[in-house]
Design a protein around this motif. Structure first.
Motif, PDB file in Angstrom:
ATOM      1  N   VAL A 146      17.113 -51.037  25.158  1.00 25.27           N
ATOM      2  CA  VAL A 146      17.826 -51.982  24.562  1.00 25.27           C
ATOM      3  C   VAL A 146      19.130 -52.335  25.240  1.00 25.27           C
ATOM      4  CG1 VAL A 146      17.020 -51.011  22.071  1.00 25.27           C
ATOM      5  CG2 VAL A 146      19.173 -50.331  23.289  1.00 25.27           C
ATOM      6  N   GLY A 147      19.827 -53.117  24.802  1.00 25.79           N
ATOM      7  CA  GLY A 147      21.005 -53.983  25.477  1.00 25.79           C
ATOM      8  C   GLY A 147      22.246 -52.950  25.487  1.00 25.79           C
ATOM      9  N   ARG A 148      22.979 -52.931  26.443  1.00 18.29           N
ATOM     10  CA  ARG A 148      24.139 -52.052  26.275  1.00 18.29           C
ATOM     11  C   ARG A 148      25.044 -52.710  25.419  1.00 18.29           C
ATOM     12  NH1 ARG A 148      26.624 -52.176  32.064  1.00 18.29           N
ATOM     13  NH2 ARG A 148      28.445 -51.200  30.946  1.00 18.29           N
ATOM     14  N   LEU A 210      14.013 -44.977  21.446  1.00 18.74           N
ATOM     15  CA  LEU A 210      15.322 -45.579  20.757  1.00 18.74           C
ATOM     16  C   LEU A 210      15.032 -46.128  19.645  1.00 18.74           C
ATOM     17  CD1 LEU A 210      17.329 -46.951  23.819  1.00 18.74           C
ATOM     18  CD2 LEU A 210      17.960 -45.088  22.645  1.00 18.74           C
ATOM     19  N   LEU A 211      13.921 -46.692  19.419  1.00 16.44           N
ATOM     20  CA  LEU A 211      13.540 -47.587  18.202  1.00 16.44           C
ATOM     21  C   LEU A 211      12.986 -46.669  17.062  1.00 16.44           C
ATOM     22  CD1 LEU A 211      11.839 -50.674  19.743  1.00 16.44           C
ATOM     23  CD2 LEU A 211      14.273 -50.365  19.497  1.00 16.44           C
ATOM     24  N   ALA A 212      12.785 -45.260  17.207  1.00 16.52           N
ATOM     25  CA  ALA A 212      12.402 -44.504  16.229  1.00 16.52           C
ATOM     26  C   ALA A 212      13.686 -43.603  15.463  1.00 16.52           C
ATOM     27  CB  ALA A 212      11.306 -43.617  16.654  1.00 16.52           C
ATOM     28  N   VAL A 222      22.601 -44.449  22.648  1.00 13.61           N
ATOM     29  CA  VAL A 222      22.955 -45.527  23.603  1.00 13.61           C
ATOM     30  C   VAL A 222      24.126 -45.367  24.186  1.00 13.61           C
ATOM     31  CG1 VAL A 222      23.260 -48.164  23.254  1.00 13.61           C
ATOM     32  CG2 VAL A 222      21.334 -47.036  22.121  1.00 13.61           C
ATOM     33  N   THR A 223      24.948 -44.987  23.501  1.00 14.88           N
ATOM     34  CA  THR A 223      26.592 -44.929  23.993  1.00 14.88           C
ATOM     35  C   THR A 223      26.775 -43.882  24.934  1.00 14.88           C
ATOM     36  OG1 THR A 223      27.432 -43.553  22.181  1.00 14.88           O
ATOM     37  CG2 THR A 223      27.805 -45.842  21.980  1.00 14.88           C
ATOM     38  N   ALA A 224      25.799 -43.028  25.025  1.00 11.60           N
ATOM     39  CA  ALA A 224      25.858 -41.822  26.072  1.00 11.60           C
ATOM     40  C   ALA A 224      25.327 -42.070  27.470  1.00 11.60           C
ATOM     41  CB  ALA A 224      25.093 -40.625  25.525  1.00 11.60           C
ATOM     42  N   SER A 225      24.706 -43.212  27.467  1.00  6.85           N
ATOM     43  CA  SER A 225      23.642 -43.889  28.862  1.00  6.85           C
ATOM     44  C   SER A 225      24.133 -45.104  28.996  1.00  6.85           C
ATOM     45  CB  SER A 225      22.275 -43.609  28.577  1.00  6.85           C
ATOM     46  OG  SER A 225      21.850 -44.328  27.625  1.00  6.85           O
ATOM     47  N   ILE A 226      25.473 -45.507  29.105  1.00  8.70           N
ATOM     48  CA  ILE A 226      26.059 -46.708  29.485  1.00  8.70           C
ATOM     49  C   ILE A 226      26.261 -46.880  31.099  1.00  8.70           C
ATOM     50  CG2 ILE A 226      27.877 -48.591  29.279  1.00  8.70           C
ATOM     51  CD1 ILE A 226      28.341 -47.313  26.489  1.00  8.70           C
ATOM     52  N   PRO A 227      25.333 -48.014  31.703  1.00  8.22           N
ATOM     53  CA  PRO A 227      25.454 -47.961  33.051  1.00  8.22           C
ATOM     54  C   PRO A 227      26.852 -48.618  33.572  1.00  8.22           C
ATOM     55  CG  PRO A 227      23.471 -49.226  32.059  1.00  8.22           C
ATOM     56  CD  PRO A 227      24.651 -48.959  30.930  1.00  8.22           C
TER      57      PRO A 227
END
Length: 253
Positions: A146-148, A210-212, A222-227
């Motif tokens: 998903v998007g950052r 992520l969708l489940a 999502v916030t733990a793996s931000i590029p």
């Protein structure tokens, strides 16, 4: 309907589609420098470009949307939340709005989360069926990711909004609905994006972990793996907002 997916060197993906029978076309997420390609495609297909969409104000590349729209006398379209933020006129899009390009029906879905103004475009071909055929998901939903959510500086809040957008606008649709994202592997706009340039809602619901997740777990993941942020992000955002170099400089003094 004709449909062309343009995969660019920076891992972004653009789209050109429409109705050949009635000679109407739209372009989506055009990169600066690619305008001539769209004009050549339109000439070859004998279609007029009527609307140029950006699915959001991009932070990783310069948009060619306004320039292409000017070259072919088309509407340049963004979500209405950009009113007062951008320094140019545009066609204001609202959630659930319908845009027609001949027999091609495009429904705007407002999907904030990656950015405030993010949209997806739900597409039907009336010569095939009134039911949606596919959705261009911009930076909301990628294949496998998903998007950052951090570009607005409020990653927890925006990640929660992204979860809401995904579940309210996309994941409740038919499993065979095709998805065409705004990036593939190599982009800084999301983590762990697949190199595959398309998928379906059903496949992503089954295989995109992520969708489940419930909203709390989704936000944490999502916030733990931000590029790392895109290189030269501030300049590209400023240019896409229509700010001049002098204006950009003055905002940093």
């Amino acid at each position: 309907m004709f449909f062309k997916q343009r995969v660019n060197e920076d891992a972004s993906i653009s789209y050109f589609l429409g109705c050949g029978g009635q000679g109407k076309a739209v372009a989506v997420d055009v990169l600066a420098g690619d305008e001539a390609w769209y004009l050549e495609q339109a000439k070859c297909l004998n279609v007029a470009i009527t609307t140029v969409f950006d699915t959001h104000i991009h932070a990783d590349h310069l948009s060619g949307g306004r320039q292409l729209a000017a070259l072919c006398n088309a509407e340049y379209a963004l979500h209405e939340s950009n009113l007062g933020k951008v320094h140019f006129s545009f066609m204001r899009l609202s959630d659930q709005q319908i845009i027609m390009a001949g027999n091609t029906r495009i429904q705007v879905l407002h999907t904030p989360g990656h950015t405030e103004d993010s949209i997806c475009l739900l597409v039907s071909d009336y010569r095939r069926s009134e039911s949606p055929w596919f959705v261009i998901t911009g930076d909301t939903l990628f294949v496998g990711s998903v998007g950052r959510p951090d570009l607005a500086g409020r990653e927890q809040e925006m990640a929660a909004r992204l979860w809401d957008s995904l579940h309210a606008q996309l994941l409740n649709r038919q499993d065979d609905l095709e998805i065409f994202p705004g990036h593939q592997a190599g982009s800084s706009c999301g983590a762990d994006i697949s190199g595959k340039p398309s998928s379906t809602i059903g496949f992503e619901k089954r295989w995109n972990p992520l969708l489940a997740m419930n909203q709390h777990d989704f936000v944490q993941a999502v916030t733990a793996s931000i590029p790392p942020r895109p290189l030269d992000m501030e300049r590209m955002v400023a240019s896409n907002l229509g700010l001049t170099p002098d204006t950009v400089a003055s905002t940093h003094e």
